[in-house]
Motif scaffolding. Structure first.
Motif, short mmCIF file in Angstrom:
data_model
loop_
_atom_site.label_atom_id
_atom_site.label_comp_id
_atom_site.label_asym_id
_atom_site.label_seq_id
_atom_site.Cartn_x
_atom_site.Cartn_y
_atom_site.Cartn_z
N ASN A 287 0.80 -1.22 0.00
CA ASN A 287 0.00 0.00 0.00
C ASN A 287 0.83 1.26 0.00
N ASP A 288 0.21 2.28 -0.55
CA ASP A 288 0.83 3.58 -0.77
C ASP A 288 0.42 4.55 0.35
N LEU A 289 1.22 5.61 0.48
CA LEU A 289 0.90 6.72 1.38
C LEU A 289 0.98 8.02 0.58
N SER A 290 0.30 9.03 1.05
CA SER A 290 0.52 10.37 0.52
C SER A 290 1.81 10.90 1.12
N ARG A 291 2.61 11.61 0.31
CA ARG A 291 3.85 12.17 0.85
C ARG A 291 3.59 13.24 1.90
N GLY A 292 2.36 13.71 1.98
CA GLY A 292 1.99 14.65 3.03
C GLY A 292 1.42 13.97 4.27
N CYS A 293 1.60 12.66 4.37
CA CYS A 293 0.97 11.90 5.45
C CYS A 293 1.58 12.24 6.81
N SER A 294 0.82 11.95 7.85
CA SER A 294 1.30 12.07 9.23
C SER A 294 1.69 10.68 9.73
N SER A 295 2.32 10.62 10.88
CA SER A 295 2.66 9.31 11.46
C SER A 295 1.39 8.53 11.78
N ASP A 296 0.32 9.22 12.17
CA ASP A 296 -0.95 8.54 12.44
C ASP A 296 -1.54 7.94 11.17
N ASP A 297 -1.36 8.63 10.03
CA ASP A 297 -1.81 8.08 8.75
C ASP A 297 -1.09 6.76 8.46
N ILE A 298 0.20 6.73 8.74
CA ILE A 298 0.98 5.52 8.50
C ILE A 298 0.47 4.38 9.38
N VAL A 299 0.19 4.68 10.63
CA VAL A 299 -0.35 3.67 11.55
C VAL A 299 -1.64 3.09 11.00
N ASN A 300 -2.53 3.94 10.52
CA ASN A 300 -3.82 3.47 10.01
C ASN A 300 -3.66 2.62 8.75
N VAL A 301 -2.78 3.04 7.84
CA VAL A 301 -2.60 2.26 6.61
C VAL A 301 -1.93 0.92 6.92
N VAL A 302 -1.02 0.90 7.88
CA VAL A 302 -0.43 -0.38 8.29
C VAL A 302 -1.51 -1.30 8.86
N ALA A 303 -2.42 -0.77 9.67
CA ALA A 303 -3.50 -1.59 10.22
C ALA A 303 -4.39 -2.13 9.11
N LEU A 304 -4.72 -1.27 8.14
CA LEU A 304 -5.52 -1.72 6.99
C LEU A 304 -4.80 -2.82 6.21
N THR A 305 -3.50 -2.63 6.02
CA THR A 305 -2.71 -3.62 5.27
C THR A 305 -2.69 -4.95 6.01
N ALA A 306 -2.57 -4.88 7.32
CA ALA A 306 -2.57 -6.10 8.13
C ALA A 306 -3.91 -6.85 7.99
N VAL A 307 -4.99 -6.11 7.98
CA VAL A 307 -6.32 -6.74 7.82
C VAL A 307 -6.47 -7.31 6.42
N GLN A 308 -5.98 -6.59 5.42
CA GLN A 308 -6.00 -7.14 4.05
C GLN A 308 -5.23 -8.46 3.99
N ALA A 309 -4.11 -8.53 4.69
CA ALA A 309 -3.29 -9.74 4.69
C ALA A 309 -4.01 -10.91 5.36
N GLN A 310 -4.88 -10.61 6.29
CA GLN A 310 -5.66 -11.67 6.94
C GLN A 310 -6.62 -12.33 5.96
N LYS A 311 -7.04 -11.60 4.95
CA LYS A 311 -8.06 -12.09 4.04
C LYS A 311 -7.44 -12.86 2.87
#
Length: 331
Positions: free
Chosen positions: A307-331
């Motif tokens: 998954n991608d991030l916006s270059r303007g992302c915050s550290s909290d954005d990264i945390v959320n996308v990592v969580a989403l990626t982890a859930v995608q990996a479960q499926k």
């Protein structure tokens, strides 16, 4: 329970390994500590070990429990380079060139996912979407039956009545500049499935245009109209309609005037944009003017989640996308 709280809860139920190839980037390091503390995923940082440790120390980031992989000293480097060579030798790849390419943290991280040493990857704090897509398409490739990789944003608008209590999915806002009608149909199907599986909502998909149900004629309208027809043929189980203007898609009063016979108009929670320009502009307008949370861009269509991030992302954005990626990996 809010959507991201649900995502975090799901991530904690089956911990996955997520690689972050931008290992010495400040926001990434701060996010890595929070991900570990919240128990959302096992984090692997890629980069020079001494450099990462020095940067973490200057930020006050605790790296305890976080794995670091340096491509130049990694025990798996030779194996990754040889596998990459095998994957690309028909394209003129040599082993010497493969070794040079795999030293790039993005390629190394993607190979970790390919070789099942990680379950997913998140990048983009300092790299472009194209930087992520190249190794993704060369190494991970698309999932079986999927013709195109696309992206979506989960837009959460505080206090809004539109979508699912202010939550809508926007697609495609990061990957395909000018999708064909077939690609738009594939994007609509993928985003509808994402809405159902990841966000736990029944998708109501609006195919957006500057025309509503034949109010204007233009080749760009024809593309959306044809994409809508193709999507309905491919997935008659989905609630999808178009072409329609944005106000007809989400405002019930307008929908009653412009598309009174539509089951989607006025109720849409998935918005499919006709091209990348409109999608990218659209999500940023909502993000800035409505103070919306824009979660993503999250990719869909790869055989394994990267998954991608916006270059303007915050550290909290990264945390959320990592969580989403982890859930995608479960499926």
């Amino acid at each position: 329970m809010k959507l991201m709280e649900q995502i975090w809860e799901s991530a904690r139920k089956d911990i996955k390994k997520i690689v972050l190839p931008e290992g010495n980037e400040e926001r990434t390091l701060v996010a890595a500590q929070k991900i570990r503390e919240e128990g959302l995923a096992d984090v692997i940082l890629v980069g020079a070990i001494d450099e990462i440790k020095a940067k973490a120390s200057s930020l006050g980031v605790n790296l305890e429990g976080i794995e670091i992989e340096d491509p130049s000293t990694s025990k798996v480097f030779e194996k990754y380079a040889e596998e990459f060579y095998e994957l690309r030798k028909n394209k003129g790849m040599t082993l010497e060139k493969a070794k040079k390419i795999v030293r790039d943290p993005l390629y190394f991280g993607t190979m970790m996912v390919k070789m099942d040493d990680a379950d997913g990857m998140v990048s983009g704090a300092v790299h472009t979407t194209g930087d992520l897509l190249r190794p993704g398409l060369q190494i991970i490739k698309t999932a079986p039956g999927v013709s195109v990789v696309s992206s979506f944003f989960i837009m959460v608008v505080p206090g809004s009545k539109y979508g699912e209590e202010g939550m809508l999915l926007f697609s495609d806002c990061a990957v395909n500049p000018n999708p064909t009608s077939d690609q738009l149909a594939a994007i609509a199907i993928a985003t509808a499935d994402t809405a159902k599986k990841l966000c736990k909502v029944e998708p109501k998909v609006a195919m957006l245009s500057f025309s509503t149900m034949g109010s204007a004629d233009h080749e760009s309208v024809d593309k959306v109209r044809l994409a809508t027809e193709k999507t309905k043929e491919l997935r008659p189980d989905l609630l999808i309609d178009g072409e329609m203007q944005l106000d007809a898609a989400i405002v019930e009063k307008v929908a009653n005037q412009k598309a009174p016979n539509s089951e989607v108009a006025g109720k849409a929670n998935v918005l499919v944009f006709p091209d990348l320009q409109s999608g990218n502009i659209g999500y940023k307008l909502v993000q800035r003017f409505a103070n919306a949370e824009a979660i993503g861009p999250v990719c869909q269509g790869f055989a394994k989640p990267i998954n991608d991030l916006s270059r303007g992302c915050s550290s909290d954005d990264i945390v959320n996308v990592v969580a989403l990626t982890a859930v995608q990996a479960q499926k």
